[in-house]
Design a protein around this motif. Structure first.
Motif, mmCIF file in Angstrom:
data_model
loop_
_atom_site.group_PDB
_atom_site.id
_atom_site.type_symbol
_atom_site.label_atom_id
_atom_site.label_comp_id
_atom_site.label_asym_id
_atom_site.label_seq_id
_atom_site.Cartn_x
_atom_site.Cartn_y
_atom_site.Cartn_z
ATOM 1 N N LEU A 171 -9.831 3.551 0.461
ATOM 2 C CA LEU A 171 -8.533 3.993 0.957
ATOM 3 C C LEU A 171 -7.979 5.046 0.026
ATOM 4 O O LEU A 171 -7.863 4.823 -1.187
ATOM 5 C CB LEU A 171 -7.566 2.801 1.045
ATOM 6 C CG LEU A 171 -6.153 3.103 1.549
ATOM 7 C CD1 LEU A 171 -6.188 3.476 3.032
ATOM 8 C CD2 LEU A 171 -5.233 1.897 1.316
ATOM 9 N N ARG A 172 -7.639 6.202 0.592
ATOM 10 C CA ARG A 172 -7.019 7.272 -0.189
ATOM 11 C C ARG A 172 -5.612 7.487 0.350
ATOM 12 O O ARG A 172 -5.414 7.699 1.549
ATOM 13 C CB ARG A 172 -7.822 8.570 -0.046
ATOM 14 C CG ARG A 172 -7.162 9.786 -0.703
ATOM 15 C CD ARG A 172 -7.448 9.834 -2.170
ATOM 16 N NE ARG A 172 -6.527 10.723 -2.853
ATOM 17 C CZ ARG A 172 -6.745 11.232 -4.065
ATOM 18 N NH1 ARG A 172 -7.858 10.957 -4.701
ATOM 19 N NH2 ARG A 172 -5.861 12.002 -4.635
ATOM 20 N N THR A 173 -4.619 7.394 -0.545
ATOM 21 C CA THR A 173 -3.232 7.586 -0.119
ATOM 22 C C THR A 173 -2.427 8.069 -1.313
ATOM 23 O O THR A 173 -2.988 8.524 -2.314
ATOM 24 C CB THR A 173 -2.665 6.287 0.497
ATOM 25 O OG1 THR A 173 -1.372 6.544 1.050
ATOM 26 C CG2 THR A 173 -2.579 5.166 -0.525
ATOM 27 N N ASP A 174 -1.111 8.014 -1.203
ATOM 28 C CA ASP A 174 -0.265 8.457 -2.304
ATOM 29 C C ASP A 174 0.757 7.375 -2.634
ATOM 30 O O ASP A 174 0.906 6.384 -1.909
ATOM 31 C CB ASP A 174 0.430 9.778 -1.979
ATOM 32 C CG ASP A 174 1.208 9.724 -0.674
ATOM 33 O OD1 ASP A 174 1.820 8.681 -0.382
ATOM 34 O OD2 ASP A 174 1.213 10.734 0.050
ATOM 35 N N ALA A 175 1.451 7.591 -3.728
ATOM 36 C CA ALA A 175 2.396 6.588 -4.208
ATOM 37 C C ALA A 175 3.531 6.361 -3.225
ATOM 38 O O ALA A 175 3.993 5.227 -3.040
ATOM 39 C CB ALA A 175 2.943 7.000 -5.574
ATOM 40 N N ALA A 176 4.010 7.428 -2.563
ATOM 41 C CA ALA A 176 5.108 7.278 -1.611
ATOM 42 C C ALA A 176 4.699 6.380 -0.442
ATOM 43 O O ALA A 176 5.480 5.545 0.023
ATOM 44 C CB ALA A 176 5.555 8.646 -1.098
ATOM 45 N N THR A 177 3.462 6.540 0.024
ATOM 46 C CA THR A 177 2.978 5.689 1.114
ATOM 47 C C THR A 177 2.805 4.252 0.629
ATOM 48 O O THR A 177 3.090 3.303 1.369
ATOM 49 C CB THR A 177 1.647 6.234 1.659
ATOM 50 O OG1 THR A 177 1.844 7.577 2.101
ATOM 51 C CG2 THR A 177 1.151 5.394 2.818
ATOM 52 N N CYS A 178 2.350 4.079 -0.601
ATOM 53 C CA CYS A 178 2.255 2.732 -1.171
ATOM 54 C C CYS A 178 3.619 2.043 -1.171
ATOM 55 O O CYS A 178 3.728 0.864 -0.823
ATOM 56 C CB CYS A 178 1.712 2.795 -2.593
ATOM 57 S SG CYS A 178 -0.048 3.145 -2.719
ATOM 58 N N ARG A 179 4.639 2.799 -1.541
ATOM 59 C CA ARG A 179 5.984 2.205 -1.564
ATOM 60 C C ARG A 179 6.430 1.828 -0.158
ATOM 61 O O ARG A 179 7.042 0.775 0.048
ATOM 62 C CB ARG A 179 6.969 3.187 -2.203
ATOM 63 C CG ARG A 179 6.722 3.419 -3.689
ATOM 64 C CD ARG A 179 7.908 4.119 -4.354
ATOM 65 N NE ARG A 179 8.117 5.471 -3.838
ATOM 66 C CZ ARG A 179 7.526 6.560 -4.337
ATOM 67 N NH1 ARG A 179 6.657 6.443 -5.339
ATOM 68 N NH2 ARG A 179 7.779 7.755 -3.854
ATOM 69 N N ALA A 180 6.120 2.668 0.827
ATOM 70 C CA ALA A 180 6.496 2.373 2.210
ATOM 71 C C ALA A 180 5.753 1.155 2.732
ATOM 72 O O ALA A 180 6.325 0.307 3.437
ATOM 73 C CB ALA A 180 6.236 3.585 3.095
ATOM 74 N N LEU A 181 4.470 1.036 2.401
ATOM 75 C CA LEU A 181 3.690 -0.126 2.812
ATOM 76 C C LEU A 181 4.224 -1.395 2.156
ATOM 77 O O LEU A 181 4.344 -2.443 2.797
ATOM 78 C CB LEU A 181 2.220 0.071 2.438
ATOM 79 C CG LEU A 181 1.438 1.112 3.233
ATOM 80 C CD1 LEU A 181 0.117 1.446 2.540
ATOM 81 C CD2 LEU A 181 1.177 0.615 4.647
ATOM 82 N N ALA A 182 4.540 -1.298 0.874
ATOM 83 C CA ALA A 182 5.046 -2.461 0.151
ATOM 84 C C ALA A 182 6.389 -2.924 0.702
ATOM 85 O O ALA A 182 6.670 -4.128 0.763
ATOM 86 C CB ALA A 182 5.174 -2.137 -1.340
ATOM 87 N N ALA A 183 7.222 -1.977 1.113
ATOM 88 C CA ALA A 183 8.551 -2.319 1.625
ATOM 89 C C ALA A 183 8.513 -2.737 3.093
ATOM 90 O O ALA A 183 9.542 -3.097 3.656
ATOM 91 C CB ALA A 183 9.498 -1.132 1.450
ATOM 92 N N GLY A 184 7.339 -2.672 3.707
ATOM 93 C CA GLY A 184 7.227 -3.050 5.116
ATOM 94 C C GLY A 184 7.740 -1.997 6.071
ATOM 95 O O GLY A 184 8.008 -2.293 7.244
ATOM 96 N N GLU A 185 7.880 -0.753 5.602
ATOM 97 C CA GLU A 185 8.387 0.323 6.454
ATOM 98 C C GLU A 185 7.323 0.840 7.417
ATOM 99 O O GLU A 185 7.651 1.485 8.412
ATOM 100 C CB GLU A 185 8.908 1.461 5.575
ATOM 101 C CG GLU A 185 10.106 1.051 4.717
ATOM 102 C CD GLU A 185 10.461 2.095 3.678
ATOM 103 O OE1 GLU A 185 9.798 3.167 3.663
ATOM 104 O OE2 GLU A 185 11.380 1.848 2.875
ATOM 105 N N LEU A 186 6.039 0.591 7.121
ATOM 106 C CA LEU A 186 4.967 0.927 8.036
ATOM 107 C C LEU A 186 3.770 0.057 7.716
ATOM 108 O O LEU A 186 3.667 -0.519 6.626
ATOM 109 C CB LEU A 186 4.587 2.410 7.970
ATOM 110 C CG LEU A 186 3.723 2.924 6.809
ATOM 111 C CD1 LEU A 186 3.206 4.311 7.136
ATOM 112 C CD2 LEU A 186 4.511 2.971 5.516
ATOM 113 N N THR A 187 2.868 -0.081 8.676
ATOM 114 C CA THR A 187 1.650 -0.855 8.466
ATOM 115 C C THR A 187 0.541 0.071 7.996
ATOM 116 O O THR A 187 0.659 1.304 8.074
ATOM 117 C CB THR A 187 1.211 -1.550 9.760
ATOM 118 O OG1 THR A 187 0.828 -0.548 10.721
ATOM 119 C CG2 THR A 187 2.333 -2.416 10.332
#
Length: 209
Positions: A171-187
């Protein structure tokens, strides 16, 4: 017989108070966070806990050994170095850190100018989102570095710093997406579909008949 903490006790006959007697001191749970990724040398721990003094870290590790949360062992030659690792009791703190991370995720926001960042610090907040991939080993790559997550068929999870050979998914992503995933803002599926994350599942060669 209950373990006796070295630190001053709250002296309250309460399970939460007893737990805080053992892990409520500053830096203790962050040491646990680091050691959940695997055994670490003192110098590695100190490097990944920016802001902690050498005396403070040594004191916390001594207290954690006394509380039977951490053990220290010598690596075989040619390493001849000591590493710290969690006991089973210490590893039992993973659900505590997962809950704490989920509670704090909405307040994480963008890194402040004074914030240190390590890639593997995103592992615990992402454990829930990555279970969507099913059992296996997932290597996660961010601009800040790499870590890997092991998802068991029994629902167990663990993580480690750095990459691994032949992961089941990358999985390649960025820190901002990690934060969104952690906060439940997206799957995770939504992150991949929107292009915020790239998921690769290597094709395994079929075993000979």
């Amino acid at each position: 017989m209950p373990r006796q903490p070295r630190r001053r006790s709250y002296d309250q006959h309460c399970a939460a108070a007893r737990a805080l007697d053992l892990v409520g001191d500053r830096w203790t749970l962050l040491v646990v966070r680091e050691l959940l990724a695997g055994p670490r040398r003192y110098t590695d721990l100190h490097a990944d806990l920016p802001g902690v003094s050498t005396d403070m870290l040594a004191g916390r590790l001594k207290d954690m050994e006394g509380a039977e949360l951490v053990t220290r062992r010598r690596l075989p030659p040619p390493a001849s170095a000591y590493v710290y690792e969690l006991t089973p009791r210490g590893r039992d703190l993973l659900p505590v850190l997962r809950t704490l991370a989920a509670w704090g995720a909405p307040d994480l926001g963008e890194p402040r100018p004074t914030d240190a960042v390590r890639a593997h610090w995103y592992a615990i907040p992402l454990l829930g989102a990555l279970t969507e991939l099913g059992a296996g080993v997932v290597q996660v790559t961010l601009d800040e570095g790499e870590f890997h997550v092991r998802l068991g068929t029994d629902g167990s999870v663990s993580y480690g710093d750095g990459g691994v050979d032949a992961p089941d998914a990358r999985l390649r992503t960025d820190a901002a997406t990690c934060r969104a995933l952690a906060a439940g803002e997206l799957t995770l599926s939504e992150a991949v579909a929107s292009g915020r994350a790239a998921l690769e599942r290597p094709v395994r060669a079929a075993a000979p008949a």
